[in-house]
Design a protein around this motif. Sequence first.
Motif, short mmCIF file in Angstrom:
data_model
loop_
_atom_site.label_atom_id
_atom_site.label_comp_id
_atom_site.label_asym_id
_atom_site.label_seq_id
_atom_site.Cartn_x
_atom_site.Cartn_y
_atom_site.Cartn_z
N LYS A 22 0.85 -1.20 0.00
CA LYS A 22 0.00 0.00 0.00
C LYS A 22 0.88 1.24 0.00
O LYS A 22 2.03 1.20 0.43
CB LYS A 22 -0.96 0.01 1.18
CG LYS A 22 -0.32 0.16 2.52
CD LYS A 22 -1.36 0.26 3.61
CE LYS A 22 -0.68 0.60 4.93
NZ LYS A 22 -1.61 0.96 5.96
N PHE A 23 0.31 2.35 -0.48
CA PHE A 23 1.04 3.61 -0.52
C PHE A 23 1.15 4.15 0.90
O PHE A 23 0.17 4.21 1.64
CB PHE A 23 0.31 4.64 -1.41
CG PHE A 23 1.11 5.89 -1.61
CD1 PHE A 23 2.00 5.98 -2.66
CD2 PHE A 23 0.98 6.97 -0.75
CE1 PHE A 23 2.75 7.14 -2.85
CE2 PHE A 23 1.72 8.12 -0.93
CZ PHE A 23 2.61 8.20 -1.99
N ALA A 24 2.37 4.53 1.28
CA ALA A 24 2.59 5.07 2.62
C ALA A 24 3.81 5.98 2.62
O ALA A 24 4.69 5.85 1.77
CB ALA A 24 2.79 3.94 3.62
N ILE A 25 3.84 6.88 3.60
CA ILE A 25 4.99 7.76 3.81
C ILE A 25 5.45 7.54 5.24
O ILE A 25 4.65 7.60 6.17
CB ILE A 25 4.62 9.24 3.62
CG1 ILE A 25 4.05 9.48 2.24
CG2 ILE A 25 5.84 10.12 3.87
CD1 ILE A 25 3.45 10.87 2.07
N LYS A 26 6.75 7.29 5.41
CA LYS A 26 7.30 7.11 6.74
C LYS A 26 8.58 7.91 6.87
O LYS A 26 9.29 8.12 5.89
CB LYS A 26 7.58 5.63 7.01
CG LYS A 26 6.31 4.82 7.01
CD LYS A 26 6.50 3.47 7.57
CE LYS A 26 5.14 2.78 7.59
NZ LYS A 26 5.20 1.40 7.84
N ILE A 27 8.86 8.35 8.08
CA ILE A 27 10.11 9.06 8.36
C ILE A 27 10.95 8.13 9.23
O ILE A 27 10.53 7.74 10.32
CB ILE A 27 9.83 10.40 9.07
CG1 ILE A 27 8.99 11.28 8.16
CG2 ILE A 27 11.15 11.08 9.42
CD1 ILE A 27 8.48 12.53 8.81
N ALA A 36 5.60 2.97 -2.57
CA ALA A 36 4.69 3.07 -3.72
C ALA A 36 4.23 1.68 -4.13
O ALA A 36 4.98 0.71 -4.03
CB ALA A 36 5.41 3.76 -4.89
N THR A 37 3.00 1.59 -4.62
CA THR A 37 2.44 0.29 -5.00
C THR A 37 2.80 -0.10 -6.43
O THR A 37 2.76 -1.27 -6.78
CB THR A 37 0.91 0.29 -4.86
OG1 THR A 37 0.36 1.29 -5.71
CG2 THR A 37 0.50 0.56 -3.43
N GLU A 38 3.15 0.88 -7.26
CA GLU A 38 3.43 0.60 -8.66
C GLU A 38 4.81 -0.02 -8.87
O GLU A 38 5.69 0.09 -8.02
CB GLU A 38 3.33 1.90 -9.49
CG GLU A 38 1.95 2.47 -9.58
CD GLU A 38 1.00 1.66 -10.45
OE1 GLU A 38 1.44 0.80 -11.23
OE2 GLU A 38 -0.22 1.90 -10.33
N LYS A 39 4.97 -0.62 -10.06
CA LYS A 39 6.27 -1.16 -10.45
C LYS A 39 7.10 -0.03 -11.06
O LYS A 39 6.54 0.87 -11.69
CB LYS A 39 6.09 -2.28 -11.48
CG LYS A 39 5.41 -3.48 -10.91
CD LYS A 39 5.28 -4.57 -11.94
CE LYS A 39 4.55 -5.74 -11.30
NZ LYS A 39 4.42 -6.86 -12.20
N PRO A 40 8.43 -0.09 -10.91
CA PRO A 40 9.27 0.99 -11.45
C PRO A 40 9.51 0.83 -12.96
O PRO A 40 10.61 0.56 -13.42
CB PRO A 40 10.57 0.83 -10.66
CG PRO A 40 10.62 -0.62 -10.32
CD PRO A 40 9.19 -1.05 -10.12
N GLU A 41 8.45 1.00 -13.72
CA GLU A 41 8.57 0.90 -15.17
C GLU A 41 7.68 1.94 -15.83
O GLU A 41 6.58 2.22 -15.36
CB GLU A 41 8.21 -0.50 -15.66
CG GLU A 41 6.83 -0.96 -15.23
CD GLU A 41 6.54 -2.42 -15.54
OE1 GLU A 41 5.38 -2.71 -15.83
OE2 GLU A 41 7.45 -3.25 -15.48
#
Length: 90
Positions: A22-27, A36-41
């Motif tokens: 799932k999409f999340a932001i952490k420090i 990020a949930t997407e593939k790096p393409e």
Amino acid sequence: MCIKETVDYTLITIFVKPNSSKFAIKIEDDEIIVYATEKPENGKVNKEILKELTRIFHVKVKLVSGTTSRQKQLAIKIKKEKLEQILKKK
């Protein structure tokens, strides 16, 4: 944290971890990590990050550098203090 305010924008440096559940932001250790949930393409991760951060911050987010890297710099038209408040809630 990797946050610097300029006259027009606040610049943040993030580290991206693609293919997350799932999409999340952490420090962590003064580093902003975006899951990020997407593939790096084909720029899918970049599109997801810009879309989600625009939704979270309610302002336009631009990718300044790092289009093909996991480390990216983003420009956000928001004051540094407000950005930090939002990030701490995440």
